[in-house]
Scaffold this motif. Sequence first.
Motif, PDB file in Angstrom:
ATOM      1  N   ALA A   1      31.742  -8.890 136.931  1.00  0.00           N
ATOM      2  CA  ALA A   1      32.692  -8.748 138.040  1.00  0.00           C
ATOM      3  C   ALA A   1      33.939  -9.550 137.701  1.00  0.00           C
ATOM      4  CB  ALA A   1      32.072  -9.259 139.340  1.00  0.00           C
ATOM      5  N   TYR A   2      35.082  -9.105 138.204  1.00  0.00           N
ATOM      6  CA  TYR A   2      36.365  -9.722 137.891  1.00  0.00           C
ATOM      7  C   TYR A   2      37.153 -10.003 139.165  1.00  0.00           C
ATOM      8  CZ  TYR A   2      35.465  -7.609 133.312  1.00  0.00           C
ATOM      9  OH  TYR A   2      34.912  -7.241 132.115  1.00  0.00           O
ATOM     10  N   GLU A   3      38.101 -10.953 139.057  1.00  0.00           N
ATOM     11  CA  GLU A   3      39.088 -11.216 140.109  1.00  0.00           C
ATOM     12  C   GLU A   3      40.433 -11.438 139.444  1.00  0.00           C
ATOM     13  OE1 GLU A   3      38.175 -14.367 142.851  1.00  0.00           O
ATOM     14  OE2 GLU A   3      36.071 -13.780 142.947  1.00  0.00           O
ATOM     15  N   GLU A   4      41.487 -11.175 140.198  1.00  0.00           N
ATOM     16  CA  GLU A   4      42.832 -11.474 139.708  1.00  0.00           C
ATOM     17  C   GLU A   4      42.965 -12.982 139.503  1.00  0.00           C
ATOM     18  OE1 GLU A   4      45.513  -9.557 138.997  1.00  0.00           O
ATOM     19  OE2 GLU A   4      44.618  -7.644 139.573  1.00  0.00           O
ATOM     20  N   ILE A   5      43.671 -13.391 138.461  1.00  0.00           N
ATOM     21  CA  ILE A   5      43.920 -14.811 138.228  1.00  0.00           C
ATOM     22  C   ILE A   5      45.045 -15.247 139.153  1.00  0.00           C
ATOM     23  CG2 ILE A   5      44.692 -16.548 136.576  1.00  0.00           C
ATOM     24  CD1 ILE A   5      43.440 -14.841 134.375  1.00  0.00           C
ATOM     25  N   PRO A   6      44.758 -16.171 140.085  1.00  0.00           N
ATOM     26  CA  PRO A   6      45.789 -16.611 141.014  1.00  0.00           C
ATOM     27  C   PRO A   6      46.948 -17.294 140.286  1.00  0.00           C
ATOM     28  CG  PRO A   6      43.656 -17.628 141.535  1.00  0.00           C
ATOM     29  CD  PRO A   6      43.498 -16.859 140.276  1.00  0.00           C
TER      30      PRO A   6
END
Length: 78
Positions: free
Chosen positions: A19-24
């Motif tokens: 799973a991935y998330e945008e890098i803040p």
Amino acid sequence: HGPVITRVASPLGAVTEIAYEEIPGSPVPALAATRLRTLDDRGELAAPEQRFSPAVEEGRAYTGAGGGFAGEDDVFDG
């Protein structure tokens, strides 16, 4: 960012899910892996699930991104 691998299956039925998330705060659209889990052929966890923070802490995220995205110790620094 473009397409990313979210699932890999072995011929014997084991599966790894990512799973991935945008890098803040990233100056460009960028993803970081935030969860990794491996399931056996019965769909049960084969290893402890791993979770990673996409946030930059002390100048680096788990992926190595952060700060100016390159520095004197980075392998790929220009």
